[in-house]
Design a protein around this motif. Structure first.
Motif, PDB file in Angstrom:
ATOM      1  N   ILE A  31       0.833  -1.208   0.000  1.00  0.00           N
ATOM      2  CA  ILE A  31       0.000   0.000   0.000  1.00  0.00           C
ATOM      3  C   ILE A  31       0.864   1.253   0.000  1.00  0.00           C
ATOM      4  O   ILE A  31       0.621   2.196  -0.751  1.00  0.00           O
ATOM      5  N   GLY A  32       1.890   1.284   0.860  1.00  0.00           N
ATOM      6  CA  GLY A  32       2.783   2.442   0.920  1.00  0.00           C
ATOM      7  C   GLY A  32       3.448   2.720  -0.413  1.00  0.00           C
ATOM      8  O   GLY A  32       3.537   3.866  -0.863  1.00  0.00           O
ATOM      9  N   SER A  33       3.903   1.677  -1.093  1.00  0.00           N
ATOM     10  CA  SER A  33       4.534   1.844  -2.404  1.00  0.00           C
ATOM     11  C   SER A  33       3.551   2.374  -3.434  1.00  0.00           C
ATOM     12  O   SER A  33       3.898   3.220  -4.268  1.00  0.00           O
ATOM     13  N   LYS A  34       2.320   1.905  -3.376  1.00  0.00           N
ATOM     14  CA  LYS A  34       1.297   2.396  -4.309  1.00  0.00           C
ATOM     15  C   LYS A  34       0.986   3.868  -4.063  1.00  0.00           C
ATOM     16  O   LYS A  34       0.760   4.628  -5.007  1.00  0.00           O
ATOM     17  N   ILE A  35       0.984   4.304  -2.804  1.00  0.00           N
ATOM     18  CA  ILE A  35       0.763   5.721  -2.493  1.00  0.00           C
ATOM     19  C   ILE A  35       1.913   6.559  -3.047  1.00  0.00           C
ATOM     20  O   ILE A  35       1.690   7.600  -3.668  1.00  0.00           O
ATOM     21  N   TYR A  36       3.148   6.132  -2.830  1.00  0.00           N
ATOM     22  CA  TYR A  36       4.305   6.842  -3.393  1.00  0.00           C
ATOM     23  C   TYR A  36       4.159   6.963  -4.910  1.00  0.00           C
ATOM     24  O   TYR A  36       4.377   8.026  -5.488  1.00  0.00           O
ATOM     25  N   HIS A  84       9.934   1.340  -6.092  1.00  0.00           N
ATOM     26  CA  HIS A  84      10.007   0.004  -6.682  1.00  0.00           C
ATOM     27  C   HIS A  84       8.606  -0.553  -6.929  1.00  0.00           C
ATOM     28  O   HIS A  84       7.663  -0.243  -6.208  1.00  0.00           O
ATOM     29  N   LYS A  85       8.482  -1.384  -7.951  1.00  0.00           N
ATOM     30  CA  LYS A  85       7.213  -2.044  -8.262  1.00  0.00           C
ATOM     31  C   LYS A  85       6.965  -3.123  -7.215  1.00  0.00           C
ATOM     32  O   LYS A  85       7.887  -3.846  -6.827  1.00  0.00           O
ATOM     33  N   THR A  86       5.731  -3.211  -6.724  1.00  0.00           N
ATOM     34  CA  THR A  86       5.385  -4.233  -5.734  1.00  0.00           C
ATOM     35  C   THR A  86       4.212  -5.074  -6.219  1.00  0.00           C
ATOM     36  O   THR A  86       3.333  -4.593  -6.921  1.00  0.00           O
ATOM     37  N   ILE A  87       4.225  -6.345  -5.817  1.00  0.00           N
ATOM     38  CA  ILE A  87       3.168  -7.291  -6.164  1.00  0.00           C
ATOM     39  C   ILE A  87       2.812  -8.060  -4.895  1.00  0.00           C
ATOM     40  O   ILE A  87       3.699  -8.582  -4.215  1.00  0.00           O
ATOM     41  N   LEU A  88       1.521  -8.128  -4.576  1.00  0.00           N
ATOM     42  CA  LEU A  88       1.084  -8.937  -3.437  1.00  0.00           C
ATOM     43  C   LEU A  88       0.886 -10.377  -3.868  1.00  0.00           C
ATOM     44  O   LEU A  88       0.419 -10.651  -4.979  1.00  0.00           O
ATOM     45  N   GLY A  89       1.240 -11.274  -2.975  1.00  0.00           N
ATOM     46  CA  GLY A  89       1.064 -12.682  -3.284  1.00  0.00           C
ATOM     47  C   GLY A  89       1.087 -13.529  -2.039  1.00  0.00           C
ATOM     48  O   GLY A  89       1.008 -13.023  -0.918  1.00  0.00           O
ATOM     49  N   THR A  90       1.211 -14.824  -2.255  1.00  0.00           N
ATOM     50  CA  THR A  90       1.284 -15.767  -1.150  1.00  0.00           C
ATOM     51  C   THR A  90       2.448 -16.722  -1.387  1.00  0.00           C
ATOM     52  O   THR A  90       2.842 -16.979  -2.531  1.00  0.00           O
ATOM     53  N   ARG A  91       2.988 -17.210  -0.291  1.00  0.00           N
ATOM     54  CA  ARG A  91       3.996 -18.271  -0.343  1.00  0.00           C
ATOM     55  C   ARG A  91       3.900 -19.028   0.973  1.00  0.00           C
ATOM     56  O   ARG A  91       3.903 -18.420   2.038  1.00  0.00           O
ATOM     57  N   PRO A  98      12.513   4.444  -2.296  1.00  0.00           N
ATOM     58  CA  PRO A  98      12.386   4.162  -0.866  1.00  0.00           C
ATOM     59  C   PRO A  98      11.727   2.840  -0.566  1.00  0.00           C
ATOM     60  O   PRO A  98      10.886   2.372  -1.302  1.00  0.00           O
ATOM     61  N   LYS A  99      12.155   2.253   0.545  1.00  0.00           N
ATOM     62  CA  LYS A  99      11.462   1.110   1.126  1.00  0.00           C
ATOM     63  C   LYS A  99      10.574   1.660   2.216  1.00  0.00           C
ATOM     64  O   LYS A  99      10.838   2.699   2.776  1.00  0.00           O
ATOM     65  N   MET A 100       9.535   0.975   2.563  1.00  0.00           N
ATOM     66  CA  MET A 100       8.646   1.520   3.578  1.00  0.00           C
ATOM     67  C   MET A 100       7.936   0.438   4.357  1.00  0.00           C
ATOM     68  O   MET A 100       7.874  -0.697   3.957  1.00  0.00           O
ATOM     69  N   HIS A 101       7.417   0.832   5.479  1.00  0.00           N
ATOM     70  CA  HIS A 101       6.588  -0.024   6.316  1.00  0.00           C
ATOM     71  C   HIS A 101       5.617   0.903   7.045  1.00  0.00           C
ATOM     72  O   HIS A 101       6.057   1.779   7.771  1.00  0.00           O
ATOM     73  N   ILE A 102       4.342   0.759   6.794  1.00  0.00           N
ATOM     74  CA  ILE A 102       3.375   1.624   7.470  1.00  0.00           C
ATOM     75  C   ILE A 102       2.491   0.792   8.368  1.00  0.00           C
ATOM     76  O   ILE A 102       2.409  -0.405   8.251  1.00  0.00           O
TER      77      ILE A 102
END
Length: 191
Positions: free
Chosen positions: A62-67, A75-82, A187-191
């Motif tokens: 979410i933070g990356s999408k807001i940026y 950086h491009k981010t993708i949500l997934g599962t592992r 940037p890297k982030m954690h919200i």
């Protein structure tokens, strides 16, 4: 929104540092990604918390999408599962031959050394705003890198608005490209 199943992707030879949880490199659609796992909250013995794992992968996404939405390169981010857990894949922004210098590594090489309010020399690893601004304005490595101060303040404002609690001097920096050019790292982030 579709979650990508990352279970069938083998770990690649990319290694990633940091202290915020488990990470591994994978290759997805021909590009290298850093796969971030949620932190185990059971180990932290938090009172009145019934969660097993943190929501940090979702927050990173979410933070990356807001940026991205406000026009700051990220950086491009993708949500997934592992392995049954929600993960975030962060596209590796380094190309072969590039080197990342996190801001904390640049800051500790600044001369003259920083002094605290008592006049004692500091080790330079803190997040004192004066030390950060002095490094940005005067460090020889940052001379000629366009937009460092503006980028810092943009991160500062957006992080405050979205509640990013993980901005520190080790999760932003400068990329030294193999051709010798330098650019600001996403940037890297954690919200």
């Amino acid at each position: 929104m579709e979650l990508i199943d990352f279970n069938n992707f083998q770990q690649n030879q990319r290694m990633y540092g940091g202290t915020a949880g488990r990470k591994m490199g994978i290759t997805y659609e021909g590009k290298d990604y850093l796969l971030k796992f949620p932190g185990n909250l059971k180990e932290q013995q938090m009172k009145n918390i019934n969660l097993s794992y943190s929501n940090s992968p979702v927050c990173e996404y979410i933070g990356s999408k807001i940026y991205e939405f406000v026009g700051i390169h990220v950086h491009k981010t993708i949500l997934g599962t592992r392995n049954g857990k929600t993960v975030v894949a962060c596209e590796d922004f380094l190309e072969d031959g590039d080197r990342l210098y996190e801001f904390d590594k640049i800051k500790v090489t600044f001369e003259p050394h920083f002094l605290d309010s008592n006049g004692n020399e500091t080790n330079g690893v803190g997040v004192d705003l004066y030390e950060i601004m002095m490094t940005i304005q005067e460090h020889p490595f940052l001379q000629g890198v366009q937009g460092v101060k503006e980028h810092f303040w943009n991160m500062f404002v957006i992080d405050a608005l979205i509640g990013n609690t993980d901005r520190n001097n080790s999760n932003w920096g400068i990329i030294l490209r193999k051709d010798g050019s330098r650019s600001i790292q996403s940037p890297k982030m954690h919200i």
